[in-house]
Design a protein around this motif. Sequence first.
Motif: not given
Length: 368
Positions: A72-75, A258-259, A330-331
Motif C-alpha cells: 500500500k505504501i509503495y503504491l 479478478f480485480h 485492494y480495500r
Amino acid sequence: MSHGKIREDKTCLNCGHEVEERFCPHCGQENVESRHPFYYLFTHFFEDFTHYDGQFWGTIKNLLFKPGKLTKIYLDGKRTQFVPPVKLYIFISFVTFLFISFQVASIDFGKQGMEKGKATSQEIEKSAAINDSIHKLLTESTEMMKADSLTGGAVTKVLDSVKTGAEASDIDVEKIFKSKSITESFGLHSMRDFDKREEENGHKYQIFRPFLSKIFELEERGHAPGEITDMFIKNSIHNLPKALFLYLPLFAFLLWIFHSKKKWWYFDHGVFTLHYFSFLLLITLLLFIINKLLSYFDESTFATAMNGFFVSAAIIYAGCYFFIAHYRTYRTHPALTIIVGAVLFAINTILFSFLLIGLGIISFLFLH
C-alpha cells in the motif's frame, strides 16, 4: 549510515560538482575517500543493502508482521523509506536458497534412506519374532487350549491371524534400499525388455519410457539408487528459484483477472506478488533456521513437537497473511475479499502443484 571518511576536497569525484555536505546534490554520490581496506568491499555491500538508518530492518519488520502495508505504501508513492520490491525479493530469495543449498548439500539422502530402510527392516523382524514367541507360548498353554475349546476355536483363529499378519509384514526393506539397480528390481535389463513388455500390454505404460531411459543412463554411469535419489532432490531444489521466478507473472496475472482493470494495473498486482512471495521465502528461511537449531537436540520429543508446532503455525499464518494483505491492499468488502481470496488460493494451489510436478520431471530428465 557511514561508508568512509569524508574527503577534504569538496569536488565530487563522479561529476565534478561542488559538494557542500556528505552527498553530491547533482549525482548523489557520497564524497568519501576512494581508497579503503579490503574488507570494505564486503561491508560496503552489506551497508548499501541494509541501510543502517533502518530501511532494511523496517522493511523486514513490516513484511513479517504487517500484511499489505509495504504494498500500500509503495503504491501510494512513498518509495524511499523501504527496500524496493524487486530488490527485496532478489535478496531474500538469494539468502533463502543459499542457506537451503548449504543444508541440503550436507545431507546424503541415499544413505539416510538406506539407514531408514535398515531400521524399518529390523523393527519388522523384531515384531515378527515377538509375535511368534507369543503364539508359541499361548498355543502350548493348557488353560488357553481350554479357553479355545469353550469359544469354538476363536482364540486359535485370532492367534493365526496375528501370525499371518506378521508374516505378511515381513518385507525386506533393507534389500530394496541396498539394491544395486532399480531397473533390475523390475526385471528389466535393457530398454528392449521394456518395449517388449509394452507390446504385450498394449503400451499402457509408455509415458514412463523417458524416465526409465534416464534411469538406465544413470545406472550405466555407475550410479546406485541412493545416489540417483540424492541427485534428484538436490537438482530439484537447485531449480526451484527459477520456477518460482517464472511463476511470479502468472500469480500477478490471476490477481489482474479478478480485480478492476480501471482501478488496478498489472504493475500494482506485480508489487503485491513480489511482497507476498518475499514473505513466503522469508518464512521458509526462518523455518529452516529453526529446524537447524532444533536438530542439535538429537531428534528428541521436544524438538519434534516444537518443529511440528512452528511448521503448522507458519502454514496457518501464511494463509491468513494472504487474506489480510489482500484486504488492506485492494480495500474490497470483507466478504468479497474472502471469496476472491479463496478462489485465488485454490487456483494457485492447483497451478503451483502442477509447477512442482513439472519441476520434478524436468529436474529428473536433466540429471547428469
